[in-house]
Write a protein that holds these residues in place. Structure first.
Motif: not given
Length: 494
Positions: A289-314
């Motif tokens: 139900d989040s309206m703040l995030g970006v659909p597919g962002l974790l998919r892009a991060w795990r594919a190595g196409k984008v870096t998230l700082a700080n990384a999810p899960g920290t």
């Protein structure tokens, strides 16, 4: 006459200046109380005119408040700072190794150093991230580590903030305010500069861009104007010269590339300094139900196409229950003794320690393991019997969610009040950047409990801040020549 209480950062118990503070105290004696008050008024006007604010959710006087600031700096000597800097580098290095291990081989669990149930029961643990390591194995690119000094002079780590630590913009603005309103006190003082931080932050982000990015583009992702740290989001984006975006400004393509919508069309994004909690980051992976995030962002991060700082899960590493194990984490990964001590901690999920806590509640500080901002803390020596009974019931019902610590008497520093200079309790949040290497900003955010006798320094609960001076020795470590003549400093662009 100024009366010290416990350990004071500026004066000894005999009323003499602490060694690093002597030159400043000599300078301070040139000013009357009325002159200091005029400097304080000038600082507050600057804060108001520049719109330097923070938000307090649910506050009866309104959401947005001007940042509380005390015009007398907190001073840290070179010897103390060298210990802090080395200790923080050690700690952040070990925590990055710990997070990477937890989501991959889990050697530290197999070797019996940290129990599996502790990790699996952490609300910030993300099992969906198993098998992934980010660029440079950097999970917590930006850390804010809270330090306190007890009445015996020992510096302790109070907690680690590894998710979206806030406050660094106020460090930079506090220094700017001091240069504008109290410039003369800097003259002849080797105060380490802090204005390199935005440049260092940007370099850290770009250093951690996906290897395929030839000219990486970074952005700051904010949840929007109603977030308590929105001023900081805009400030850091401006200082780094990057775009400030919200979730609706970003889109993930079918081949897992992140793009930013601009007036010139879609522009690829390689690094996202995200100031959104994990739960709201990607509705495909976390809260739908989040309206703040970006659909597919974790998919892009795990594919190595984008870096998230700080990384999810920290967040698994700044859970207050995991905090109790950080000294062992440092020993395990680095084969070193911790340079900075933890506050002694009782873990309520262990039966013997829980029984001790329940029988000594009136002596201890009880902390929920998954709260922040000072919320949910029970100060045993100051709590009513009803409050102690209530927290005892909560501990028995959910022991994993509580730790307990002895009540430290935080060090004090002189603070300008209506009538005079009085001691107020303080802590310190230095900021650490981790990418290809580790950088510790000299000083950090000194938070001050403006209410007399209070130990609660959080701005959300009535605390303020001070400029933090690290005094470098002239024979090394880079005396801050640029700060010996601050009257020539350029105005802030914030």
């Amino acid at each position: 006459m100024y009366q010290t209480q416990g350990f004071d950062e500026m004066f000894t118990r005999d009323g003499e200046p602490q060694a690093p503070c002597r030159a400043f105290v000599d300078r301070l004696q040139e000013f009357t109380i009325d002159e200091l008050k005029n400097r304080q008024i000038a600082a507050e006007l600057h804060l108001n005119n520049m719109g330097i604010t923070f938000n307090v959710y649910g506050h009866e006087a309104g959401v947005e408040k001007v940042w509380p600031f005390d015009v007398l700096p907190r001073i840290i000597g070179d010897d103390d700072w060298r210990l802090v800097e080395a200790g923080l580098k050690q700690r952040v290095t070990a925590l990055n190794l710990f997070i990477d291990d937890i989501y991959n081989d889990q050697r530290i669990i197999a070797d019996g150093v940290v129990p599996m149930h502790l990790i699996q029961s952490a609300s910030s643990y993300r099992p969906e991230l198993r098998g992934f390591s980010p660029t440079n194995n950097a999970w917590c690119h930006i850390s804010g580590v809270d330090l306190v000094r007890n009445r015996d002079g020992t510096i302790y780590v109070l907690e680690d903030n590894l998710r979206c630590p806030s406050g660094v913009s106020y460090v930079l603005e506090n220094r700017e305010i001091m240069k504008r309103t109290f410039a003369t006190v800097f003259q002849g003082m080797s105060v380490a500069p802090v204005d390199q931080y935005p440049e260092r932050l940007l370099q850290t982000l770009l250093d951690c861009a996906p290897p395929s990015a030839e000219r990486p583009q970074a952005v700051v992702l904010t949840p929007g104007v109603y977030n308590s740290a929105y001023f900081e989001h805009t400030f850091l984006a401006q200082q780094m010269g990057v775009e400030l975006v919200q979730g609706v400004d970003l889109v993930v393509s079918s081949d897992d590339v992140v793009y930013m919508r601009t007036t010139q069309g879609m522009q690829r994004v390689d690094v996202i300094y995200r100031r959104i909690d994990d739960d709201f980051l990607d509705p495909e992976c976390f809260r739908p139900d989040s309206m703040l995030g970006v659909p597919g962002l974790l998919r892009a991060w795990r594919a190595g196409k984008v870096t998230l700082a700080n990384a999810p899960g920290t967040g698994v590493a700044d859970d207050k229950a995991v905090y109790a194990y950080v000294p062992e984490i440092i020993r395990y990964y680095l084969s070193e003794e911790p340079l900075l001590e933890n506050v002694p901690t009782y873990t309520c999920w262990e039966e013997k320690q829980r029984e001790y806590v329940l029988s000594h509640l009136h002596e201890l500080v009880i902390k929920p393991t998954n709260e922040s901002g000072g919320y949910g803390i029970v100060l045993g020596p100051r709590a009513s019997e009803a409050d102690l009974e209530a927290v005892a019931e909560r501990i028995r019902a959910k022991p994993r969610e509580y730790i307990a610590q002895p009540m430290l008497e935080l060090s004090t520093a002189p603070t300008l009040t209506d009538g005079d200079l009085e001691p107020r309790h303080i802590d310190l949040r230095p900021f650490v950047l981790a990418g290809k290497d580790i950088y510790v900003m000299p000083g950090g955010l000194t938070r001050v409990a403006l209410v007399k006798g209070s130990m609660i320094v959080n701005s959300s609960q009535g605390g303020g801040s001070k400029d933090t001076w690290v005094l470098r020795e002239s024979n090394g470590h880079g005396a801050a020549n640029g700060h010996t003549q601050p009257a020539t400093a350029q105005p802030s662009t914030a």
